[in-house]
Design a protein around this motif. Sequence first.
Motif, PDB file in Angstrom:
ATOM      1  N   ARG A 147       4.070  -3.607  -2.096  1.00  8.76           N
ATOM      2  CA  ARG A 147       4.301  -4.644  -1.592  1.00  8.76           C
ATOM      3  C   ARG A 147       4.957  -5.714  -2.301  1.00  8.76           C
ATOM      4  O   ARG A 147       4.688  -6.675  -3.316  1.00  8.76           O
ATOM      5  CB  ARG A 147       2.991  -5.331  -1.408  1.00  8.76           C
ATOM      6  CG  ARG A 147       2.008  -4.626  -0.530  1.00  8.76           C
ATOM      7  CD  ARG A 147       2.355  -4.023   0.501  1.00  8.76           C
ATOM      8  NE  ARG A 147       2.563  -4.815   1.748  1.00  8.76           N
ATOM      9  CZ  ARG A 147       3.514  -4.785   2.734  1.00  8.76           C
ATOM     10  NH1 ARG A 147       4.392  -3.650   2.779  1.00  8.76           N
ATOM     11  NH2 ARG A 147       3.401  -5.725   3.554  1.00  8.76           N
TER      12      ARG A 147
ATOM     13  N   ASP B  15      16.107 -11.352   8.580  1.00  3.11           N
ATOM     14  CA  ASP B  15      15.251 -10.304   8.066  1.00  3.11           C
ATOM     15  C   ASP B  15      16.004  -9.144   7.577  1.00  3.11           C
ATOM     16  O   ASP B  15      16.597  -8.370   8.201  1.00  3.11           O
ATOM     17  CB  ASP B  15      14.087  -9.926   8.989  1.00  3.11           C
ATOM     18  CG  ASP B  15      13.304  -8.782   8.669  1.00  3.11           C
ATOM     19  OD1 ASP B  15      13.091  -8.362   7.497  1.00  3.11           O
ATOM     20  OD2 ASP B  15      12.185  -8.742   9.566  1.00  3.11           O
TER      21      ASP B  15
ATOM     22  N   GLY C  38       8.240  -7.640   2.597  1.00  2.57           N
ATOM     23  CA  GLY C  38       8.724  -8.417   3.840  1.00  2.57           C
ATOM     24  C   GLY C  38       7.974  -9.287   4.694  1.00  2.57           C
ATOM     25  O   GLY C  38       8.484 -10.320   4.967  1.00  2.57           O
ATOM     26  N   SER C  39       6.562  -8.721   4.876  1.00  4.62           N
ATOM     27  CA  SER C  39       5.996  -9.481   5.590  1.00  4.62           C
ATOM     28  C   SER C  39       5.291 -10.827   5.154  1.00  4.62           C
ATOM     29  O   SER C  39       5.357 -11.701   5.651  1.00  4.62           O
ATOM     30  CB  SER C  39       4.807  -8.599   6.013  1.00  4.62           C
ATOM     31  OG  SER C  39       4.764  -7.344   6.296  1.00  4.62           O
TER      32      SER C  39
ATOM     33  N   TYR D  34      15.500  -3.426   6.095  1.00  5.80           N
ATOM     34  CA  TYR D  34      16.192  -2.348   6.081  1.00  5.80           C
ATOM     35  C   TYR D  34      17.594  -2.292   5.423  1.00  5.80           C
ATOM     36  O   TYR D  34      18.168  -1.037   5.581  1.00  5.80           O
ATOM     37  CB  TYR D  34      16.326  -1.647   7.413  1.00  5.80           C
ATOM     38  CG  TYR D  34      14.975  -1.329   8.250  1.00  5.80           C
ATOM     39  CD1 TYR D  34      14.200  -0.250   7.970  1.00  5.80           C
ATOM     40  CD2 TYR D  34      14.423  -2.347   8.840  1.00  5.80           C
ATOM     41  CE1 TYR D  34      13.033  -0.179   8.314  1.00  5.80           C
ATOM     42  CE2 TYR D  34      13.327  -2.128   9.285  1.00  5.80           C
ATOM     43  CZ  TYR D  34      12.556  -1.146   9.322  1.00  5.80           C
ATOM     44  OH  TYR D  34      11.332  -0.812   9.775  1.00  5.80           O
TER      45      TYR D  34
ATOM     46  N   ASN E 188      15.083  -2.860  14.225  1.00 10.04           N
ATOM     47  CA  ASN E 188      13.392  -2.085  14.556  1.00 10.04           C
ATOM     48  C   ASN E 188      13.123  -2.958  15.767  1.00 10.04           C
ATOM     49  O   ASN E 188      13.111  -4.092  15.879  1.00 10.04           O
ATOM     50  CB  ASN E 188      12.748  -2.366  13.561  1.00 10.04           C
ATOM     51  CG  ASN E 188      11.023  -1.848  13.851  1.00 10.04           C
ATOM     52  OD1 ASN E 188      11.031  -1.108  14.691  1.00 10.04           O
ATOM     53  ND2 ASN E 188      10.009  -2.068  12.936  1.00 10.04           N
TER      54      ASN E 188
ATOM     55  N   SER F 239      10.144  -2.250   0.451  1.00 10.54           N
ATOM     56  CA  SER F 239       9.413  -1.295   0.946  1.00 10.54           C
ATOM     57  C   SER F 239      10.110   0.102   1.169  1.00 10.54           C
ATOM     58  O   SER F 239       9.803   0.880   0.891  1.00 10.54           O
ATOM     59  CB  SER F 239       8.728  -1.749   2.013  1.00 10.54           C
ATOM     60  OG  SER F 239       7.698  -2.779   2.129  1.00 10.54           O
TER      61      SER F 239
ATOM     62  N   SER G 288      12.873  -6.998   1.490  1.00 13.43           N
ATOM     63  CA  SER G 288      11.684  -6.396   1.032  1.00 13.43           C
ATOM     64  C   SER G 288      12.293  -4.870   0.271  1.00 13.43           C
ATOM     65  O   SER G 288      13.353  -4.626   0.374  1.00 13.43           O
ATOM     66  CB  SER G 288      11.146  -5.692   2.436  1.00 13.43           C
ATOM     67  OG  SER G 288      10.478  -4.793   2.110  1.00 13.43           O
TER      68      SER G 288
HETATM   69  C1  PLP Z   1      12.024  -5.605  10.868  1.00 16.07           C
HETATM   70  C2  PLP Z   1      10.838  -5.406  10.015  1.00 16.07           C
HETATM   71  N1  PLP Z   1      10.747  -6.558   8.990  1.00 16.07           N
HETATM   72  C3  PLP Z   1       9.705  -6.551   8.335  1.00 16.07           C
HETATM   73  C4  PLP Z   1       9.040  -5.585   7.874  1.00 16.07           C
HETATM   74  C5  PLP Z   1       7.704  -5.702   6.878  1.00 16.07           C
HETATM   75  O1  PLP Z   1       7.748  -4.764   6.180  1.00 16.07           O
HETATM   76  P1  PLP Z   1       7.154  -4.787   4.629  1.00 16.07           P
HETATM   77  O2  PLP Z   1       6.141  -5.815   4.647  1.00 16.07           O
HETATM   78  O3  PLP Z   1       6.711  -3.482   4.217  1.00 16.07           O
HETATM   79  O4  PLP Z   1       8.279  -5.257   3.984  1.00 16.07           O
HETATM   80  C6  PLP Z   1       8.936  -4.298   8.833  1.00 16.07           C
HETATM   81  C7  PLP Z   1       8.167  -3.311   8.706  1.00 16.07           C
HETATM   82  O5  PLP Z   1       8.244  -2.076   9.475  1.00 16.07           O
HETATM   83  C8  PLP Z   1      10.048  -4.367   9.826  1.00 16.07           C
HETATM   84  O6  PLP Z   1      10.465  -3.401  10.709  1.00 16.07           O
END
Ligand code: PLP
Length: 431
Positions: free
Chosen positions: A288, A244, A135-136, A247, A216, A279, A277
Motif C-alpha cells: 500500500r 488516476d 492509489g485508493s 497502471y 480499467n 501497487s 500507486s
Molecule cells: C483504475 C484504478 N485506480 C486505482 C486502483 C487502486 O489500486 P491501489 O489502491 O492498489 O493502488 C485500481 C485498482 O485496481 C484501479 O484499477
Amino acid sequence: MVRLSFILRDPLKLKQAAAQTVIVIYVALNLLSTQWWKDVPLGPPDIILGIFEAHKLDNNPNKIDLSVGAYRDNFGKPYVLPSVIKAEQNIVDKKLDKAVANDIGSEFFRQVMFRLAVGDDLLDRPHVSVQSVSGSGSIKIAAETISQLYKGNKLIFIPNPSWAYHAPIFRLSGLKTEFYRYYDERNHELDHSGMMTDLTHLPNNSIILFQMVGHNPTGADPTPNQWREISQILKDRNILIFIDMAYQGFGTGCLSTDAFPLKHFIEEGHMVVFAQSFSKNMGLYSVRVGGVTFMIRNEEEGKSILEQLKHSALCMYGQPPIHGSQIVEEIFRCPELKNNWENEVKMMHKRISSMRQVLLDKLHQNGSSRDWSHLMKQKGMFFYSGLSVEQCEQLINEHSIYVVKNGRMSVCGINEHNVDYLAHCLHKVTK
Ligand SMILES: Cc1ncc(COP(=O)(O)O)c(C=O)c1O
C-alpha cells in the motif's frame, strides 16, 4: 393512586417496585439496542474478490483466474520484483528504523514520486504532494480535500465504465458524480466522438477524471493526438483534471512514455490533481504505497491544500506506512536498482503483450472466426472481451475460467501453460 401511596409507605414494596422498574428499563433499552442494526442492508459486494474466492474453492486442476488485476508470472504465481527483494534486503542491512518519518511522507519519497510522474522537464512546476495508502488512499484523500476546499462545481465526471470504486470514493467524500461516454461496446474501442461531445458540454468549473493509461476495465486509451484534442477542448474552461495513474508502465512498458497525458495537461497549463500507486508497477499490492499531487498556482494555495491533505489523512488512517516508501526510496537511490526496476516493468509489459498475441493465434487455430482484433489493440492488464454475461457464466461454471461478468479478463493470468485451454474454451462459448 391508592396503590401508589400504599407502596410509598412500605419500604420493602418501594424497593421491589424500584428493582422492577430498573429491570423493565434495562430490558427495553436492550431490546432497542438490538434493533439498531436490524435493517442495515449488506454493503455492496466486491464482485471481483467474490469471483477470486470462488476460484480458490474450485478443485478443477485446469482452473484459471482471470479476475484479479494483479500481475502473475508464467506459472500463474504472484511476482515479487527482484529489485524489490534487493531493496528489502538493503532496508534490513541498513537497520532502518520504523519511526514515523513525518505526516506526509519523506521529502525524498515525494520528490521521487513527482519526478516519476512528470519527468525531468516539469520538475520546477509548483505542486504539493503527500504520500498515501496506494492509489485508493491517494484518490480518497484528494477527494476529501476537493470536497472541503474546491470553490468550483463539486461535480466530477467519470468515464463510463471505470474502476468500480471511483464513483463510490468520490460520492462518499461528498462530491456529485456523473459519467461521460468513454467506450463503444459495439466496435470494442474508445467512443471518441461520444466522449468529445460529452466533454464539450461539461459545465465550467467542474471536475473530470481520466485514467492515464491501461484503462480499467476497457484497455482503451486515447492516442497521444486524442489526448491533445481532449486538452484543447477542456482549455480555458476552468475544469479541474483528476488523473488516476494506477497502471503507469503497463501501457507501453516505458514509465515515461505512459505519462504523456499528464505531462501534456501540465504543459498546457491545466489545473491537475494526480494519484499515483506502486501497487502494479512495483508489485507492492498489499504494501500500500502511493501518493497524490496537486499542481498549484502559488505557495499560499499550496500551503492550504497540503494542510488539508494532511488533515484528511490523519483523520482517516494517521501517518502513511513507511515500509513501502522505504522500498521505493531504496530503488531510486541506487541507479543500478532503478534501472533493474525499469527493466522489470518492461518485462511484465512484454509478457502481457506476448500473451495477447499467443491467445489470438490459438483462437484462430481453434477455428474462431470472430473478430478478436480488440485483444491486440487494448492496452494494459485487461482484455475487455465483449463477452455477454451468459458467456462469462459459461466460462466460470462449465470451464472453471474465472472472469469478471462484464467480460473483463486480466491478461496477467494467462500463461504458456493455460493459454491452450483458455483459447479452446473461449472459442467454445463464442462460436
Ligand atoms: C483504475 C484504478 N485506480 C486505482 C486502483 C487502486 O489500486 P491501489 O489502491 O492498489 O493502488 C485500481 C485498482 O485496481 C484501479 O484499477
